[in-house]
Write a protein that holds these residues in place. Sequence first.
Motif, PDB file in Angstrom:
ATOM      1  N   ASP A 229       0.862  -1.184   0.000  1.00 44.31           N
ATOM      2  CA  ASP A 229       0.000   0.000   0.000  1.00 44.31           C
ATOM      3  C   ASP A 229       0.902   1.238   0.000  1.00 44.31           C
ATOM      4  N   TYR A 230       1.727   1.330  -1.026  1.00 39.65           N
ATOM      5  CA  TYR A 230       2.806   2.318  -1.080  1.00 39.65           C
ATOM      6  C   TYR A 230       2.267   3.639  -1.627  1.00 39.65           C
ATOM      7  N   TYR A 231       1.582   4.369  -0.760  1.00 42.91           N
ATOM      8  CA  TYR A 231       0.936   5.611  -1.179  1.00 42.91           C
ATOM      9  C   TYR A 231       1.214   6.689  -0.133  1.00 42.91           C
ATOM     10  N   VAL A 261       0.944   1.826  -7.641  1.00 41.54           N
ATOM     11  CA  VAL A 261       0.183   2.580  -6.639  1.00 41.54           C
ATOM     12  C   VAL A 261       0.817   3.954  -6.427  1.00 41.54           C
ATOM     13  N   LEU A 262       2.130   3.987  -6.286  1.00 47.24           N
ATOM     14  CA  LEU A 262       2.825   5.266  -6.113  1.00 47.24           C
ATOM     15  C   LEU A 262       2.551   6.200  -7.286  1.00 47.24           C
ATOM     16  N   VAL A 263       2.656   5.688  -8.497  1.00 47.91           N
ATOM     17  CA  VAL A 263       2.428   6.510  -9.687  1.00 47.91           C
ATOM     18  C   VAL A 263       1.013   7.080  -9.697  1.00 47.91           C
ATOM     19  N   ALA A 264       0.023   6.266  -9.389  1.00 44.96           N
ATOM     20  CA  ALA A 264      -1.360   6.747  -9.395  1.00 44.96           C
ATOM     21  C   ALA A 264      -1.524   7.946  -8.457  1.00 44.96           C
ATOM     22  N   PHE A 295      -1.449  -1.530 -13.067  1.00 47.73           N
ATOM     23  CA  PHE A 295      -1.792  -1.425 -11.651  1.00 47.73           C
ATOM     24  C   PHE A 295      -2.082   0.029 -11.268  1.00 47.73           C
ATOM     25  N   ALA A 296      -1.346   0.977 -11.864  1.00 49.17           N
ATOM     26  CA  ALA A 296      -1.630   2.392 -11.598  1.00 49.17           C
ATOM     27  C   ALA A 296      -3.039   2.749 -12.053  1.00 49.17           C
ATOM     28  N   GLY A 297      -3.450   2.216 -13.192  1.00 52.27           N
ATOM     29  CA  GLY A 297      -4.797   2.483 -13.684  1.00 52.27           C
ATOM     30  C   GLY A 297      -5.865   1.955 -12.743  1.00 52.27           C
ATOM     31  N   VAL A 298      -5.649   0.757 -12.214  1.00 52.52           N
ATOM     32  CA  VAL A 298      -6.613   0.197 -11.257  1.00 52.52           C
ATOM     33  C   VAL A 298      -6.678   1.066 -10.007  1.00 52.52           C
ATOM     34  N   GLU A 299      -5.525   1.527  -9.518  1.00 52.80           N
ATOM     35  CA  GLU A 299      -5.514   2.363  -8.321  1.00 52.80           C
ATOM     36  C   GLU A 299      -6.220   3.693  -8.571  1.00 52.80           C
ATOM     37  N   LEU A 300      -6.009   4.299  -9.740  1.00 52.46           N
ATOM     38  CA  LEU A 300      -6.752   5.515 -10.088  1.00 52.46           C
ATOM     39  C   LEU A 300      -8.249   5.269 -10.027  1.00 52.46           C
TER      40      LEU A 300
END
Length: 337
Positions: A229-231, A261-264, A295-300
Amino acid sequence: MTPDASGFELEPQVDLLDAWLRARGWLDAGERVTAAGPAGAGNMNRTLRVATPARTFVLKQSRPWVVKYPDIPAPVDRIHTELRFYDVAHRDPALSSHMPRVLAFDRTDRVAMLEDLGEAADLASLYAGGALEPGELETLCALARRIHALALDDAERASLANRAMRELNHAHLFAVPLDAGNGLDLDAITPGLRDEARALQRDDVFRARVAALGDLYLHAAGPSLLHGDYYPGSILRTARGLCVIDPEFAFVGPVELDLGVLVAHLVFAGEAPAIAERVEALYGEKLDGALLRGFAGVELMRRLIGVAQLPLDAGRAGIDAKRAWLGLARGWVAEGS
């Protein structure tokens, strides 16, 4: 909400805390609790900062539900994974200085005593127009790389599978946002958001691509230890630099999840989509850039139309911005699945 099986619930009541700590030998002779209050937002777990005349420390308890959302059951032993993560991470001196030390643990009541990192604030200010300071993005990528490089033996890999927490997170990452019957009133968050969600929920191709990424998340067995959960809410600015906390979602899986996750969240903070390539370059190790963006897209998507909403600034995150972010999510998921 189900009853807490341990019978003890961590609350900021000085006399009760003093007695509980004293019974476990966690206070020095003559030491007494003088104050206690919340330590951070505490989304998943109950956390308190406790003060005595000599020191401060943090107490953290996992309960059979999500503290921020008491109607959502959660694996009660998740704190065990967090402590195993810290145990492994503290082998690396370069990581050890960026994480709290575990001072004590009561297995029956599932309460950990953690080092207090001092005056600190998480990076949630990024959502309201704040910015990373010079060198902080490099530090975030370097810390992720060191976490992912930690060596695990077979027993440690098995103990960090964290299957129950992955099942919980899988539901909220990959399933609940695309369930038209999830009961979320998205228009109460941002007028027009319900229609944007419906467009994704009715897109069978998009749903299938999200499901494929979800299968990878749920069934991955490696190769690396992830924070999970790297946010910005898991990163603190402290006097000794950026520190990483709250690894209760840790597991052994693909590094692209942490970085995605970080990118999102950097996108939510105002970065252009090219931030994905910059993070990939700063990370400096071979990885699958398309999977990272997937994965970034899913987190967005899940942060916009799922349960775990962010404290986004309303002036910067109206329906036009959210429509654009969901469009980016659609494109990145198509790349990564």
